[in-house]
Write a protein that holds these residues in place. Structure first.
Motif, short mmCIF file in Angstrom:
data_model
loop_
_atom_site.label_atom_id
_atom_site.label_comp_id
_atom_site.label_asym_id
_atom_site.label_seq_id
_atom_site.Cartn_x
_atom_site.Cartn_y
_atom_site.Cartn_z
N ASP A 126 2.73 -1.81 -11.89
CA ASP A 126 1.90 -2.48 -13.03
C ASP A 126 3.48 -2.96 -14.05
O ASP A 126 3.21 -3.93 -14.50
CB ASP A 126 0.97 -1.88 -14.02
N ALA A 137 4.15 -7.03 -14.50
CA ALA A 137 4.44 -7.60 -16.34
C ALA A 137 6.12 -7.79 -16.56
O ALA A 137 5.80 -9.18 -16.67
CB ALA A 137 4.56 -6.73 -17.05
N GLY A 150 1.48 -6.38 -20.98
CA GLY A 150 1.17 -5.73 -19.97
C GLY A 150 2.06 -4.77 -20.31
O GLY A 150 2.20 -3.30 -19.95
N ASP A 196 4.84 -10.57 -18.83
CA ASP A 196 3.37 -10.05 -19.60
C ASP A 196 4.05 -9.20 -20.53
O ASP A 196 3.93 -8.17 -20.68
CB ASP A 196 2.84 -9.71 -18.73
#
Length: 173
Positions: A73, A77, A85, A82
């Protein structure tokens, strides 16, 4: 057969003998106690192994699986730019950095990182070492990965420091 010969004897039924009954003796409880102790040790060993290996959560994912997901993740990100995130999935110095940078400054920094090819690609998570802690300390982990930056031709080992915060693994460094 001749009249002087007696007729052959008919088969006779002989009932089976009943087995001799042995007097009932009371067996010692030691065997049962020993079996219960061995069973308890086996169950305790399995539980201890599961806890030391990382255990599982209510969803069934082990800590190692959740750490791999946190790393994935984080790098996704990072690759996608992101910022929300990254703020949600980091702790420590990284959380301070992503929490303190404006959206505009982050966008400019991300664009420069993409242009220079410095965003790493994780090829594999090789080893994970979890260090459990008692309250108020935080459970931490170190994960060694094989990664390659955009401009690198050969993969290289790198490490991620993680912490377990509110049942969620986060990348700290």
């Amino acid at each position: 057969m001749s009249p002087s010969t007696p007729p052959p004897a008919r088969p006779q039924y002989i009932p089976p003998r009943e087995p001799a009954r042995e007097p009932r003796t009371r067996r010692p409880m030691g065997r049962w106690v020993a079996a219960l102790v061995i069973a308890a040790l086996v169950v305790g060993g399995v539980v201890a192994f599961a806890l030391l290996r990382g255990g599982t959560t209510a969803t069934g994912a082990s800590d190692e699986d959740r750490i791999r997901t946190a790393i994935d993740d984080f790098t996704t990100a990072l690759r996608d730019g992101d910022l929300v995130g990254l703020r949600a999935g980091t702790c420590g110095p990284l959380a301070s950095f992503y929490g303190g940078i404006s959206d505009e400054d982050f966008a400019a920094t991300h664009d420069a990182a993409v242009a220079s090819g410095s965003i790493p690609e994780i090829l594999s998570v090789d080893t994970i070492q979890i260090t459990p802690a008692e309250a108020p300390d935080v459970t931490t982990a170190i994960a060694q990965v094989t990664a390659r930056g955009g401009n690198e031709t050969a993969p290289s080992p790198r490490t991620f420091d993680l912490a377990l915060e509110d049942e969620t693994w986060k990348v700290c460094a």
